[in-house]
Design a protein around this motif. Structure first.
Motif, PDB file in Angstrom:
ATOM      1  N   LEU A   9       0.769  -1.218   0.078  1.00 12.55           N
ATOM      2  CA  LEU A   9      -0.021  -0.178   0.082  1.00 12.55           C
ATOM      3  C   LEU A   9       0.881   1.266   0.026  1.00 12.55           C
ATOM      4  O   LEU A   9       1.854   1.398   0.673  1.00 12.55           O
ATOM      5  N   VAL A  10       0.564   2.187  -0.699  1.00  9.56           N
ATOM      6  CA  VAL A  10       1.147   3.591  -0.675  1.00  9.56           C
ATOM      7  C   VAL A  10      -0.012   4.688  -0.443  1.00  9.56           C
ATOM      8  O   VAL A  10      -1.103   4.547  -1.026  1.00  9.56           O
ATOM      9  N   ALA A  11       0.532   5.666   0.103  1.00 10.29           N
ATOM     10  CA  ALA A  11      -0.577   6.832   0.475  1.00 10.29           C
ATOM     11  C   ALA A  11       0.161   8.018   0.453  1.00 10.29           C
ATOM     12  O   ALA A  11       1.305   8.163   0.739  1.00 10.29           O
ATOM     13  N   ASP A  12      -0.582   9.194   0.187  1.00  9.83           N
ATOM     14  CA  ASP A  12      -0.255  10.455   0.223  1.00  9.83           C
ATOM     15  C   ASP A  12      -1.344  11.257   0.921  1.00  9.83           C
ATOM     16  O   ASP A  12      -2.500  11.394   0.409  1.00  9.83           O
ATOM     17  N   ILE A  13      -1.112  11.645   2.229  1.00  6.46           N
ATOM     18  CA  ILE A  13      -2.053  11.902   3.095  1.00  6.46           C
ATOM     19  C   ILE A  13      -1.666  13.461   3.151  1.00  6.46           C
ATOM     20  O   ILE A  13      -0.882  14.107   3.558  1.00  6.46           O
ATOM     21  N   GLY A  14      -2.849  14.436   2.644  1.00  6.05           N
ATOM     22  CA  GLY A  14      -2.840  15.940   2.729  1.00  6.05           C
ATOM     23  C   GLY A  14      -3.941  16.258   3.515  1.00  6.05           C
ATOM     24  O   GLY A  14      -4.580  15.621   4.185  1.00  6.05           O
ATOM     25  N   GLY A  15      -4.039  17.595   3.696  1.00  6.48           N
ATOM     26  CA  GLY A  15      -4.997  18.377   4.474  1.00  6.48           C
ATOM     27  C   GLY A  15      -6.502  18.017   4.164  1.00  6.48           C
ATOM     28  O   GLY A  15      -7.421  18.029   4.969  1.00  6.48           O
ATOM     29  N   THR A  16      -6.666  17.950   2.835  1.00  7.25           N
ATOM     30  CA  THR A  16      -7.888  17.686   2.210  1.00  7.25           C
ATOM     31  C   THR A  16      -8.214  16.331   1.665  1.00  7.25           C
ATOM     32  O   THR A  16      -9.257  15.945   1.670  1.00  7.25           O
ATOM     33  N   ASN A  17      -7.197  15.761   1.030  1.00  6.77           N
ATOM     34  CA  ASN A  17      -7.407  14.457   0.510  1.00  6.77           C
ATOM     35  C   ASN A  17      -6.546  13.380   1.174  1.00  6.77           C
ATOM     36  O   ASN A  17      -5.236  13.767   1.366  1.00  6.77           O
ATOM     37  N   ALA A  18      -6.823  12.183   1.259  1.00  6.73           N
ATOM     38  CA  ALA A  18      -6.262  10.979   1.625  1.00  6.73           C
ATOM     39  C   ALA A  18      -6.228  10.023   0.247  1.00  6.73           C
ATOM     40  O   ALA A  18      -7.150   9.517   0.044  1.00  6.73           O
ATOM     41  N   ARG A  19      -5.069  10.297  -0.517  1.00  6.23           N
ATOM     42  CA  ARG A  19      -4.714   9.382  -1.797  1.00  6.23           C
ATOM     43  C   ARG A  19      -4.218   7.809  -1.401  1.00  6.23           C
ATOM     44  O   ARG A  19      -2.898   7.889  -0.741  1.00  6.23           O
ATOM     45  N   PHE A  20      -4.546   6.895  -1.952  1.00  7.12           N
ATOM     46  CA  PHE A  20      -4.049   5.502  -1.725  1.00  7.12           C
ATOM     47  C   PHE A  20      -3.990   4.877  -3.115  1.00  7.12           C
ATOM     48  O   PHE A  20      -4.785   5.073  -3.988  1.00  7.12           O
ATOM     49  N   ALA A  21      -3.202   3.938  -3.099  1.00  7.24           N
ATOM     50  CA  ALA A  21      -2.762   3.217  -4.147  1.00  7.24           C
ATOM     51  C   ALA A  21      -2.297   1.835  -3.840  1.00  7.24           C
ATOM     52  O   ALA A  21      -1.844   1.617  -2.607  1.00  7.24           O
ATOM     53  N   LEU A  22      -2.238   0.776  -4.617  1.00  3.36           N
ATOM     54  CA  LEU A  22      -1.618  -0.514  -4.531  1.00  3.36           C
ATOM     55  C   LEU A  22      -0.308  -0.440  -5.387  1.00  3.36           C
ATOM     56  O   LEU A  22      -0.207   0.001  -6.660  1.00  3.36           O
ATOM     57  N   VAL A  23       0.560  -1.115  -5.123  1.00  5.29           N
ATOM     58  CA  VAL A  23       2.006  -1.415  -5.834  1.00  5.29           C
ATOM     59  C   VAL A  23       2.196  -3.084  -5.704  1.00  5.29           C
ATOM     60  O   VAL A  23       2.337  -3.418  -4.929  1.00  5.29           O
ATOM     61  N   ALA A  24       2.023  -3.700  -7.210  1.00  6.98           N
ATOM     62  CA  ALA A  24       2.206  -5.063  -7.202  1.00  6.98           C
ATOM     63  C   ALA A  24       3.232  -5.516  -6.855  1.00  6.98           C
ATOM     64  O   ALA A  24       3.542  -6.587  -6.329  1.00  6.98           O
TER      65      ALA A  24
END
Length: 333
Positions: A9-24
């Motif tokens: 799992l990778v994530a980029d957590i900001g003040g407005t949005n929490a973005r997530f993705a998977l790396v195979a």
């Protein structure tokens, strides 16, 4: 970290949005990207659980980029009231390991992975930068982030820096007078006090005062919209002057960063603000100010400058960090 660290799992957590993705697997691009409104979740674990339920995958490891310091077990975000334990989150979801990285560092680690369609050149020339040399990042957003990516035998590493709090250097008479007014308002003029979203609004008020014009309180989005519209009204011209000055100051700061880091590989402008006026930035004094460093102009002339247009590049940087830690661990095993 074992060879069974993927999928991750990778994530980029900001003040407005929490973005997530998977790396195979190592080297793979992030997939299953979802952006969740951070305000909808009490804390990071709640957002992680919501994402994992949506994708139906149990990642074995994770790397999370956050806006704030990443020292110690307790993480407190700078622009979101989330406060969590790294150890507790790792245990809850079975992440082995769970890595935390500053969001600007993650963005810096994404720089070597950016493709030609994910950037726009700022300035003339055909130089692509010197291969294997440091890269620099300046990222105006809610604040002003700075970082750099350095090549090593184990891959690229990112610098953790607070360059946005360095002093801002005016060059021409308008900048000197405008920043004198900013200093009167704030007591000190840092890069971040002008070169961010609220800073653009502050600069607009200051330039209006210098020119003896009404200082209408305009949000940054309205200033940029009026500036790029090319309107002939007095307010439109003031906004255009403000954004032109903003771009010049940003170019000067970017050139200073290139000199400080020896970033012969290139300098990148990231963050959420500049892509909104990409064409204006490219036509502005940004590049001229970038190079205007006296006898060091020849040093900077071949250093390319780029605007990042890629979506969610910090996710790619988080994946790069996870891969580097994995590779280094196994090289030392």
């Amino acid at each position: 970290m074992t060879d069974t660290a993927w999928p991750a799992l990778v994530a980029d957590i900001g003040g407005t949005n929490a973005r997530f993705a998977l790396v195979a697997e190592p080297g793979a691009a992030p997939t299953a990207v979802h952006s969740l409104p951070a305000a909808d979740y009490p804390n990071l674990p709640d957002a992680v659980a919501a994402y994992l339920e949506r994708v139906g995958v149990r990642p074995r490891a994770a790397c999370v980029a956050v806006a704030g310091p990443t020292v110690g077990d307790r993480i407190v975000l700078s622009n979101r009231n989330w406060d969590f334990s790294v150890r507790a989150v790792a245990e809850r979801f079975g992440f082995a390991p769970l890595l935390l990285i500053n969001d600007c560092e993650a963005l810096a680690l994404a720089l070597p992975r950016l493709g030609p369609t994910e950037v726009m050149r700022l300035g003339d020339g055909d130089s692509l930068g010197e291969p294997g040399r440091p890269l620099a990042l300046i990222a105006p957003g809610t604040g002003l982030g700075m970082s750099g990516a350095l090549p090593t035998a184990h891959g690229w590493i990112a610098l953790s820096a607070e360059g946005g709090h360095a002093d801002l250097a005016p060059v021409d008479d308008l900048e000197i007078e405008a920043l004198r007014r900013v200093r009167g308002e704030r007591g000190r003029v840092s890069l971040e006090s002008v070169l961010c979203g609220s800073g653009l609004e502050r600069l607009h008020r200051a330039i209006a005062a210098v020119q003896g014009l009404p200082a209408d309180a305009l949000p940054a989005a309205d200033i940029t919209r009026r500036a790029v519209s090319g309107g002939e009204g007095s307010l439109d011209r003031l906004c255009a002057r403000t954004l032109t000055t903003y771009c010049a100051l940003l170019g000067g700061a970017a050139g200073n960063l290139a000199l400080s880091l020896g970033a012969r590989g290139g300098v990148y402008v990231g963050g959420g603000i500049a892509p909104r006026f990409a064409a204006f930035l490219a036509a502005s004094p940004f590049r001229a100010r970038f190079e205007a460093k006296g006898r060091m102009a020849d040093y900077l002339r071949p250093v390319p400058s780029w605007l990042i247009l890629a979506e969610n590049p910090a996710l790619s940087g988080a994946a790069a960090h996870l891969e580097t830690v994995h590779r280094t661990h196994h090289a030392g095993a």
